[in-house]
Scaffold this motif. Structure first.
Motif, PDB file in Angstrom:
ATOM      1  N   ASN A 275     -96.742  96.863 -53.331  1.00 37.52           N
ATOM      2  CA  ASN A 275     -95.497  96.059 -52.038  1.00 37.52           C
ATOM      3  C   ASN A 275     -94.072  95.767 -52.585  1.00 37.52           C
ATOM      4  O   ASN A 275     -94.349  94.883 -53.530  1.00 37.52           O
ATOM      5  CB  ASN A 275     -97.498  94.970 -51.344  1.00 37.52           C
ATOM      6  CG  ASN A 275     -96.434  93.576 -51.199  1.00 37.52           C
ATOM      7  OD1 ASN A 275     -95.735  94.531 -49.840  1.00 37.52           O
ATOM      8  ND2 ASN A 275     -96.086  92.179 -50.972  1.00 37.52           N
ATOM      9  N   VAL A 276     -93.595  96.011 -51.792  1.00 37.01           N
ATOM     10  CA  VAL A 276     -91.896  95.952 -52.065  1.00 37.01           C
ATOM     11  C   VAL A 276     -92.207  93.743 -51.745  1.00 37.01           C
ATOM     12  O   VAL A 276     -91.756  93.518 -49.997  1.00 37.01           O
ATOM     13  CB  VAL A 276     -91.000  96.829 -50.696  1.00 37.01           C
ATOM     14  CG1 VAL A 276     -89.976  95.777 -51.803  1.00 37.01           C
ATOM     15  CG2 VAL A 276     -91.237  98.387 -51.940  1.00 37.01           C
ATOM     16  N   VAL A 277     -91.355  93.197 -52.778  1.00 37.33           N
ATOM     17  CA  VAL A 277     -91.440  92.191 -53.054  1.00 37.33           C
ATOM     18  C   VAL A 277     -89.714  91.355 -52.259  1.00 37.33           C
ATOM     19  O   VAL A 277     -89.077  90.047 -52.705  1.00 37.33           O
ATOM     20  CB  VAL A 277     -92.273  91.136 -53.516  1.00 37.33           C
ATOM     21  CG1 VAL A 277     -93.792  91.224 -53.637  1.00 37.33           C
ATOM     22  CG2 VAL A 277     -92.045  91.067 -54.988  1.00 37.33           C
ATOM     23  N   GLY A 278     -89.184  93.016 -52.951  1.00 31.78           N
ATOM     24  CA  GLY A 278     -88.148  92.398 -52.947  1.00 31.78           C
ATOM     25  C   GLY A 278     -87.306  93.413 -53.153  1.00 31.78           C
ATOM     26  O   GLY A 278     -87.815  94.649 -54.071  1.00 31.78           O
ATOM     27  N   ALA A 279     -85.599  93.411 -52.548  1.00 34.79           N
ATOM     28  CA  ALA A 279     -85.118  94.332 -53.525  1.00 34.79           C
ATOM     29  C   ALA A 279     -83.954  94.659 -53.093  1.00 34.79           C
ATOM     30  O   ALA A 279     -83.272  93.783 -52.151  1.00 34.79           O
ATOM     31  CB  ALA A 279     -85.244  95.721 -52.177  1.00 34.79           C
ATOM     32  N   GLU A 280     -82.654  95.433 -53.742  1.00 39.10           N
ATOM     33  CA  GLU A 280     -81.620  95.203 -52.868  1.00 39.10           C
ATOM     34  C   GLU A 280     -80.724  96.851 -53.533  1.00 39.10           C
ATOM     35  O   GLU A 280     -81.407  96.604 -54.283  1.00 39.10           O
ATOM     36  CB  GLU A 280     -80.534  94.958 -53.604  1.00 39.10           C
ATOM     37  CG  GLU A 280     -79.073  93.887 -53.505  1.00 39.10           C
ATOM     38  CD  GLU A 280     -78.647  92.917 -54.207  1.00 39.10           C
ATOM     39  OE1 GLU A 280     -77.600  92.070 -53.336  1.00 39.10           O
ATOM     40  OE2 GLU A 280     -79.234  91.906 -54.469  1.00 39.10           O
ATOM     41  N   VAL A 281     -80.421  97.185 -52.159  1.00 38.34           N
ATOM     42  CA  VAL A 281     -79.884  98.433 -51.905  1.00 38.34           C
ATOM     43  C   VAL A 281     -78.264  98.626 -52.304  1.00 38.34           C
ATOM     44  O   VAL A 281     -77.981  97.943 -50.730  1.00 38.34           O
ATOM     45  CB  VAL A 281     -80.591  99.331 -51.017  1.00 38.34           C
ATOM     46  CG1 VAL A 281     -79.701 100.804 -51.287  1.00 38.34           C
ATOM     47  CG2 VAL A 281     -81.966  98.848 -51.093  1.00 38.34           C
ATOM     48  N   TRP A 282     -77.850  99.824 -52.420  1.00 35.66           N
ATOM     49  CA  TRP A 282     -76.563  99.537 -52.689  1.00 35.66           C
ATOM     50  C   TRP A 282     -76.129 101.109 -52.113  1.00 35.66           C
ATOM     51  O   TRP A 282     -76.818 102.459 -52.696  1.00 35.66           O
ATOM     52  CB  TRP A 282     -75.324  99.498 -53.140  1.00 35.66           C
ATOM     53  CG  TRP A 282     -75.352  97.465 -53.878  1.00 35.66           C
ATOM     54  CD1 TRP A 282     -75.521  96.285 -53.212  1.00 35.66           C
ATOM     55  CD2 TRP A 282     -74.393  96.394 -54.580  1.00 35.66           C
ATOM     56  NE1 TRP A 282     -75.597  95.557 -53.580  1.00 35.66           N
ATOM     57  CE2 TRP A 282     -74.706  95.766 -54.436  1.00 35.66           C
ATOM     58  CE3 TRP A 282     -73.330  97.212 -55.100  1.00 35.66           C
ATOM     59  CZ2 TRP A 282     -74.381  94.600 -55.227  1.00 35.66           C
ATOM     60  CZ3 TRP A 282     -73.074  96.076 -56.616  1.00 35.66           C
ATOM     61  CH2 TRP A 282     -73.348  94.840 -56.358  1.00 35.66           C
ATOM     62  N   THR A 283     -74.568 101.485 -51.461  1.00 32.93           N
ATOM     63  CA  THR A 283     -74.797 102.712 -51.567  1.00 32.93           C
ATOM     64  C   THR A 283     -72.775 102.482 -51.175  1.00 32.93           C
ATOM     65  O   THR A 283     -72.380 101.312 -50.431  1.00 32.93           O
ATOM     66  CB  THR A 283     -74.744 103.921 -50.255  1.00 32.93           C
ATOM     67  OG1 THR A 283     -74.407 103.119 -48.879  1.00 32.93           O
ATOM     68  CG2 THR A 283     -76.392 103.647 -50.105  1.00 32.93           C
ATOM     69  N   HIS A 284     -72.420 104.100 -51.572  1.00 35.93           N
ATOM     70  CA  HIS A 284     -71.213 103.839 -51.794  1.00 35.93           C
ATOM     71  C   HIS A 284     -71.076 105.304 -52.807  1.00 35.93           C
ATOM     72  O   HIS A 284     -71.140 105.914 -53.461  1.00 35.93           O
ATOM     73  CB  HIS A 284     -70.510 102.820 -52.935  1.00 35.93           C
ATOM     74  CG  HIS A 284     -68.834 103.201 -53.322  1.00 35.93           C
ATOM     75  ND1 HIS A 284     -68.092 103.754 -54.704  1.00 35.93           N
ATOM     76  CD2 HIS A 284     -67.941 102.676 -52.528  1.00 35.93           C
ATOM     77  CE1 HIS A 284     -66.889 103.689 -54.471  1.00 35.93           C
ATOM     78  NE2 HIS A 284     -67.384 103.158 -53.940  1.00 35.93           N
TER      79      HIS A 284
ATOM     80  N   ASP B 134     -77.453 109.487 -51.734  1.00 37.27           N
ATOM     81  CA  ASP B 134     -77.427 109.499 -51.164  1.00 37.27           C
ATOM     82  C   ASP B 134     -77.881 110.241 -49.889  1.00 37.27           C
ATOM     83  O   ASP B 134     -77.186 111.348 -50.081  1.00 37.27           O
ATOM     84  CB  ASP B 134     -76.604 108.057 -50.141  1.00 37.27           C
ATOM     85  CG  ASP B 134     -76.458 107.115 -49.113  1.00 37.27           C
ATOM     86  OD1 ASP B 134     -78.087 106.772 -48.997  1.00 37.27           O
ATOM     87  OD2 ASP B 134     -75.615 106.807 -48.492  1.00 37.27           O
ATOM     88  N   ARG B 135     -78.886 109.946 -48.801  1.00 39.13           N
ATOM     89  CA  ARG B 135     -79.073 110.290 -47.892  1.00 39.13           C
ATOM     90  C   ARG B 135     -79.781 109.743 -46.923  1.00 39.13           C
ATOM     91  O   ARG B 135     -80.080 108.348 -47.225  1.00 39.13           O
ATOM     92  CB  ARG B 135     -80.006 111.511 -48.174  1.00 39.13           C
ATOM     93  CG  ARG B 135     -80.880 111.060 -48.990  1.00 39.13           C
ATOM     94  CD  ARG B 135     -81.805 113.188 -48.566  1.00 39.13           C
ATOM     95  NE  ARG B 135     -83.568 112.694 -48.746  1.00 39.13           N
ATOM     96  CZ  ARG B 135     -84.097 112.548 -50.002  1.00 39.13           C
ATOM     97  NH1 ARG B 135     -83.375 112.309 -50.962  1.00 39.13           N
ATOM     98  NH2 ARG B 135     -85.271 112.414 -49.857  1.00 39.13           N
ATOM     99  N   PRO B 136     -79.583 110.216 -45.292  1.00 35.49           N
ATOM    100  CA  PRO B 136     -80.460 109.317 -44.744  1.00 35.49           C
ATOM    101  C   PRO B 136     -81.597 108.840 -44.530  1.00 35.49           C
ATOM    102  O   PRO B 136     -82.434 110.266 -45.001  1.00 35.49           O
ATOM    103  CB  PRO B 136     -80.273 110.378 -43.228  1.00 35.49           C
ATOM    104  CG  PRO B 136     -77.946 111.070 -43.675  1.00 35.49           C
ATOM    105  CD  PRO B 136     -78.334 111.098 -44.920  1.00 35.49           C
ATOM    106  N   GLY B 137     -82.394 108.186 -44.651  1.00 32.73           N
ATOM    107  CA  GLY B 137     -83.949 107.929 -44.172  1.00 32.73           C
ATOM    108  C   GLY B 137     -84.165 107.280 -45.750  1.00 32.73           C
ATOM    109  O   GLY B 137     -85.056 107.869 -45.987  1.00 32.73           O
TER     110      GLY B 137
END
Length: 483
Positions: free
Chosen positions: A181-190, A163-166
């Motif tokens: 075209n992004v029609v859906g997304a799920e993003v996690w960071t840990h 992970d990193r900013p931006g």
């Protein structure tokens, strides 16, 4: 006369299928016996993963599980759940009740099929998975994998790595540049790691992207962005699920587990010392030798989907839950599991016990709603996610978690953001962002006080925090160098 009868594993499987056909799952919904919750009871022939199937159905309906009692000794599975809606009321919607009645008996959870090499099945809508191979892969630096899969009405892109900013801003900009075209997304960071499952379509046709050369191009550019200037000591080994049919949240857990996000980064304990101890999950694992069980005890602050996250992790780590007692009626959740390996043995060593504790802690922490919650609702368009995340980036905000959905031409996005330096999000910054995006389009949920300062963590969470305030992505020269 002596007769010896031998049953092959295949015959055993057919016998189990026969038992399940003779005893289909039975669901009973009771709105009378409990004063403040709807009681859902499930009786079924037992099989590995059935508990996760049931919890997944209830969780996907956004129901809150306040209590649960699980018993699956022998060949039978008996489960009782007390559930409410998001407002703490009983479930009275007939469509929801009918859905539970119909779906749970017929629900099929798809267990992951894991590969360690290229899998290519051209000219099918579900056939292309692109993964890294060996230490010579371009993922060696910071990104563990970029998986690209044409599926149904969209193409699925899986990302895991440092992970990193931006980062989300840069990834979104590349996809926009490539007419996706992004029609859906799920993003996690840990724990300095990031994972994302993104659904994209072709800008012109709104259809999945199936051209192999174009998919290779997408992979190449995303790989270049994701490795960035960062370096990682972790190997480039990648594991993805076959045909990307796994439930998205479960897939994210699998991706982060494979990326070993449960291993604490150097300096993490120092950063943790500043956190409120009450917010941290407590996990204990002991063996009950008389019954040959391992007993897993979890105490943590309650939140939505907590039960799914813990059951998902135990299931994917190949443990079977024989009994469980769940209580989440207050601000804290209490979970007790009596488990064994699939082979019937309890936890065998201190190393295994410690690994289980770390993995369960990580599963709980991945979806903790830290940061300020922002909700965006507007007409969908190509490049929307890129533009919004670029504005966040230019205002020194970093995205901790994101959910992006589109329906009937509308984009409904949820972002959890924090100041890139670990300080509280400034109210003036949020006001400035809302003026640019639109006061009615971007709304703040909760209060600015929900975004806590974790200044000590900033040096370990992002190694390149100073790059956050750099120029917008189009000035990096990255896209032009591959045009």
């Amino acid at each position: 006369m002596e007769i010896n009868m031998c049953f092959s594993p295949n015959m055993d499987d057919e016998y189990e299928k026969l038992i399940r056909r003779m005893n289909p799952p039975r669901v009973v919904i009771d709105n009378d016996s409990c004063k403040n919750a709807t009681v859902v009871r499930v009786d079924s022939a037992n099989k590995h993963g059935i508990l996760l199937e049931v919890v997944q159905v209830l969780t996907d309906l956004n129901l809150i599980i306040t209590k649960a009692y699980i018993s699956s000794d022998g060949g039978w599975f008996m489960d009782v759940f007390n559930v409410t809606d998001q407002d703490g009321n009983k479930i009275t919607d007939e469509e929801v009740l009918d859905y539970i009645h119909k779906v749970i008996p017929n629900h099929k959870i798809i267990l992951p099929f894991l590969f360690e090499h290229f899998y290519v099945e051209p000219n099918t809508c579900t056939g292309l998975l692109i993964q890294s191979l060996g230490p010579e892969s371009c993922f060696t630096s910071s990104m563990r994998s970029v998986g690209v899969t044409p599926k149904m009405d969209h193409t699925v892109i899986e990302l895991t790595g440092s992970d990193r900013p931006g980062l989300l801003s840069e990834v979104s900009a590349v996809l926009t540049h490539l007419n996706c075209n992004v029609v859906g997304a799920e993003v996690w960071t840990h724990n300095t790691r990031a994972a994302a499952v993104m659904h994209v379509t072709d800008r012109e046709t709104n259809a999945p992207i199936t051209d192999l050369e174009r998919l290779s191009r997408i992979k190449e550019l995303l790989c270049h962005v994701l490795k960035g200037s960062n370096s990682s000591r972790r190997a480039a080994k990648t594991v993805v699920s076959h045909k990307q049919t796994t439930h998205t949240a479960r897939r994210l857990h699998q991706m982060m587990f494979a990326d070993r996000d449960y291993e604490r980064a150097p300096g993490y304990e120092m950063a943790e010392a500043s956190e409120d101890e009450k917010q941290r999950p407590m996990v204990e694992v002991v063996n009950w030798y008389d019954k040959d069980y391992s007993v897993v005890t979890i105490r943590s602050k309650d939140r939505p989907k907590l039960l799914f996250d813990t059951v998902c992790t135990l299931t994917d780590m190949q443990y079977v839950v024989f009994h469980a007692n769940i209580n989440a009626e207050g601000p804290e959740a209490y979970q007790d599991y009596y488990i064994r390996h699939l082979d019937g043995s309890p936890v065998n060593s201190d190393a295994e016990r410690q690994r289980m504790i770390q993995c369960l802690e990580a599963a709980i922490e991945r979806r903790v709603s830290e940061g300020l919650k922002l909700e965006l609702c507007t007409t969908d368009r190509v490049g929307l996610l890129s533009d919004v995340t670029r504005i966040f980036r230019e205002n020194s905000l970093t995205v901790m978690r994101a959910e992006v959905t589109t329906k009937d031409g509308k984009a409904i996005n949820t972002f959890y953001v924090r100041d890139a330096s670990g300080y509280p999000v400034d109210a003036k910054t949020i006001d400035s962002i809302r003026q640019v995006i639109g006061q009615t389009i971007l709304k703040v949920k909760g209060g600015l006080e929900d975004s806590k300062a974790v200044a000590q963590e900033s040096t370990t969470r992002f190694l390149f925090g100073g790059l956050f305030k750099s120029r917008s992505f189009v000035n990096f020269g990255l896209v032009r160098s591959y045009s």
